[in-house]
Design a protein around this motif. Structure first.
Motif, PDB file in Angstrom:
ATOM      1  N   ALA A  59     -18.301  -7.880 -31.500  1.00  0.00           N
ATOM      2  CA  ALA A  59     -19.401  -7.662 -32.438  1.00  0.00           C
ATOM      3  C   ALA A  59     -20.071  -6.301 -32.258  1.00  0.00           C
ATOM      4  N   ALA A  60     -19.605  -5.491 -31.314  1.00  0.00           N
ATOM      5  CA  ALA A  60     -20.301  -4.244 -30.994  1.00  0.00           C
ATOM      6  C   ALA A  60     -20.138  -3.152 -32.043  1.00  0.00           C
ATOM      7  N   TYR A  61     -19.037  -3.158 -32.778  1.00  0.00           N
ATOM      8  CA  TYR A  61     -18.734  -2.053 -33.685  1.00  0.00           C
ATOM      9  C   TYR A  61     -18.394  -2.502 -35.110  1.00  0.00           C
ATOM     10  N   PRO A  62     -19.057  -3.483 -35.684  1.00  0.00           N
ATOM     11  CA  PRO A  62     -18.592  -4.014 -36.975  1.00  0.00           C
ATOM     12  C   PRO A  62     -18.522  -2.974 -38.097  1.00  0.00           C
ATOM     13  N   GLU A  63     -19.499  -2.107 -38.172  1.00  0.00           N
ATOM     14  CA  GLU A  63     -19.484  -1.116 -39.250  1.00  0.00           C
ATOM     15  C   GLU A  63     -18.425  -0.046 -39.017  1.00  0.00           C
ATOM     16  N   LEU A  64     -18.044   0.190 -37.767  1.00  0.00           N
ATOM     17  CA  LEU A  64     -17.064   1.236 -37.472  1.00  0.00           C
ATOM     18  C   LEU A  64     -15.626   0.763 -37.658  1.00  0.00           C
ATOM     19  N   VAL A  65     -15.364  -0.517 -37.413  1.00  0.00           N
ATOM     20  CA  VAL A  65     -14.003  -1.016 -37.654  1.00  0.00           C
ATOM     21  C   VAL A  65     -13.790  -1.306 -39.132  1.00  0.00           C
ATOM     22  N   GLY A  66     -14.862  -1.333 -39.893  1.00  0.00           N
ATOM     23  CA  GLY A  66     -14.755  -1.554 -41.332  1.00  0.00           C
ATOM     24  C   GLY A  66     -14.603  -3.017 -41.668  1.00  0.00           C
ATOM     25  N   ALA A  67     -14.781  -3.302 -42.912  1.00  0.00           N
ATOM     26  CA  ALA A  67     -14.657  -4.674 -43.406  1.00  0.00           C
ATOM     27  C   ALA A  67     -13.202  -4.981 -43.729  1.00  0.00           C
ATOM     28  N   LYS A  68     -12.859  -6.233 -43.612  1.00  0.00           N
ATOM     29  CA  LYS A  68     -11.531  -6.690 -44.021  1.00  0.00           C
ATOM     30  C   LYS A  68     -11.448  -6.625 -45.544  1.00  0.00           C
ATOM     31  N   ASP A  69     -10.325  -6.167 -46.052  1.00  0.00           N
ATOM     32  CA  ASP A  69     -10.140  -6.294 -47.497  1.00  0.00           C
ATOM     33  C   ASP A  69      -9.582  -7.691 -47.769  1.00  0.00           C
ATOM     34  N   SER A  70      -9.471  -8.062 -49.023  1.00  0.00           N
ATOM     35  CA  SER A  70      -9.057  -9.422 -49.371  1.00  0.00           C
ATOM     36  C   SER A  70      -7.639  -9.728 -48.906  1.00  0.00           C
ATOM     37  N   THR A  79      -2.667 -16.621 -38.839  1.00  0.00           N
ATOM     38  CA  THR A  79      -2.531 -16.280 -37.422  1.00  0.00           C
ATOM     39  C   THR A  79      -2.183 -17.509 -36.602  1.00  0.00           C
ATOM     40  N   ALA A  80      -1.404 -17.290 -35.547  1.00  0.00           N
ATOM     41  CA  ALA A  80      -1.011 -18.390 -34.672  1.00  0.00           C
ATOM     42  C   ALA A  80      -2.174 -18.827 -33.787  1.00  0.00           C
ATOM     43  N   ALA A  81      -2.942 -17.861 -33.305  1.00  0.00           N
ATOM     44  CA  ALA A  81      -4.108 -18.165 -32.476  1.00  0.00           C
ATOM     45  C   ALA A  81      -5.299 -18.428 -33.383  1.00  0.00           C
ATOM     46  N   GLU A  82      -6.292 -19.049 -32.814  1.00  0.00           N
ATOM     47  CA  GLU A  82      -7.481 -19.386 -33.601  1.00  0.00           C
ATOM     48  C   GLU A  82      -8.114 -18.140 -34.217  1.00  0.00           C
ATOM     49  N   ARG A  83      -8.423 -18.248 -35.483  1.00  0.00           N
ATOM     50  CA  ARG A  83      -9.136 -17.175 -36.168  1.00  0.00           C
ATOM     51  C   ARG A  83     -10.614 -17.298 -35.830  1.00  0.00           C
ATOM     52  N   GLU A  84     -11.225 -16.150 -35.510  1.00  0.00           N
ATOM     53  CA  GLU A  84     -12.648 -16.114 -35.204  1.00  0.00           C
ATOM     54  C   GLU A  84     -13.329 -15.144 -36.158  1.00  0.00           C
ATOM     55  N   ALA A  85     -14.645 -15.105 -36.126  1.00  0.00           N
ATOM     56  CA  ALA A  85     -15.396 -14.226 -37.030  1.00  0.00           C
ATOM     57  C   ALA A  85     -15.005 -12.763 -36.852  1.00  0.00           C
ATOM     58  N   ASP A  86     -14.622 -12.369 -35.646  1.00  0.00           N
ATOM     59  CA  ASP A  86     -14.262 -10.972 -35.379  1.00  0.00           C
ATOM     60  C   ASP A  86     -12.751 -10.733 -35.380  1.00  0.00           C
ATOM     61  N   SER A  87     -11.980 -11.664 -35.927  1.00  0.00           N
ATOM     62  CA  SER A  87     -10.526 -11.497 -36.020  1.00  0.00           C
ATOM     63  C   SER A  87     -10.193 -10.361 -36.973  1.00  0.00           C
ATOM     64  N   ARG A  88      -9.249  -9.547 -36.555  1.00  0.00           N
ATOM     65  CA  ARG A  88      -8.747  -8.460 -37.402  1.00  0.00           C
ATOM     66  C   ARG A  88      -7.255  -8.302 -37.139  1.00  0.00           C
ATOM     67  N   LEU A  89      -6.575  -7.717 -38.091  1.00  0.00           N
ATOM     68  CA  LEU A  89      -5.205  -7.280 -37.862  1.00  0.00           C
ATOM     69  C   LEU A  89      -5.330  -5.850 -37.362  1.00  0.00           C
ATOM     70  N   SER A  90      -4.808  -5.594 -36.178  1.00  0.00           N
ATOM     71  CA  SER A  90      -5.014  -4.284 -35.559  1.00  0.00           C
ATOM     72  C   SER A  90      -4.361  -3.157 -36.346  1.00  0.00           C
ATOM     73  N   CYS A  91      -3.409  -3.476 -37.208  1.00  0.00           N
ATOM     74  CA  CYS A  91      -2.787  -2.445 -38.047  1.00  0.00           C
ATOM     75  C   CYS A  91      -3.737  -1.932 -39.110  1.00  0.00           C
ATOM     76  N   GLN A  92      -4.827  -2.652 -39.342  1.00  0.00           N
ATOM     77  CA  GLN A  92      -5.768  -2.280 -40.395  1.00  0.00           C
ATOM     78  C   GLN A  92      -7.028  -1.597 -39.867  1.00  0.00           C
ATOM     79  N   VAL A  93      -7.100  -1.390 -38.564  1.00  0.00           N
ATOM     80  CA  VAL A  93      -8.266  -0.740 -37.964  1.00  0.00           C
ATOM     81  C   VAL A  93      -7.890   0.686 -37.588  1.00  0.00           C
ATOM     82  N   LEU A  99     -15.437   4.949 -32.135  1.00  0.00           N
ATOM     83  CA  LEU A  99     -14.896   3.718 -31.534  1.00  0.00           C
ATOM     84  C   LEU A  99     -14.522   3.894 -30.063  1.00  0.00           C
ATOM     85  N   SER A 100     -14.754   5.073 -29.505  1.00  0.00           N
ATOM     86  CA  SER A 100     -14.442   5.283 -28.088  1.00  0.00           C
ATOM     87  C   SER A 100     -15.189   4.258 -27.250  1.00  0.00           C
ATOM     88  N   GLY A 101     -14.474   3.590 -26.387  1.00  0.00           N
ATOM     89  CA  GLY A 101     -15.054   2.544 -25.548  1.00  0.00           C
ATOM     90  C   GLY A 101     -14.882   1.148 -26.110  1.00  0.00           C
TER      91      GLY A 101
END
Length: 111
Positions: A59-70, A79-93, A99-101
């Motif tokens: 939750a530390a960088y929500p505006e910097l990783v950007g919003a998920k598109d549809s 996803t095979a693992a549980e989806r959480e509120a902060d789940s992202r596909l790393s190819c889209q970030v 984002l350093s750190g």
């Protein structure tokens, strides 16, 4: 570390952490693959079509990783693992200097 790179940490389900120096402008997935981070499969190579690069960005960088598109949001339903509120596909970030750190958690499975 050069001015064109940032540090990202990938935390495995067992708590072990891998710190990598990642190229600004690359994707989080590309950084993980380049450094052999366990648990990032990226079967489709970053085309946002397989959900095997699923990560939890925290939750530390929500505006910097950007919003998920549809489309990404739809892919995250598979996803095979549980989806959480902060789940992202790393190819889209995309990595930006601010984002350093970033600390990313890797799920316990991708399949």
């Amino acid at each position: 570390m050069s001015k064109d790179t940032i540090e990202i940490s990938f935390v495995q389900p067992d708590g072990t952490s891998t710190r990598v120096e990642a190229q600004i402008g690359s994707s989080l997935m590309e950084a993980a693959i380049e450094h052999g981070v366990p648990g990032i499969v990226a079967e489709c190579g970053g085309a946002c079509s397989c959900a095997t690069c699923h990560v939890y960005v925290g939750a530390a960088y929500p505006e910097l990783v950007g919003a998920k598109d549809s489309f990404e949001d739809e892919m995250l339903t598979g996803t095979a693992a549980e989806r959480e509120a902060d789940s992202r596909l790393s190819c889209q970030v995309r990595l930006v200097p601010e984002l350093s750190g970033l600390v990313v958690r890797v799920p316990d499975r991708q399949y």
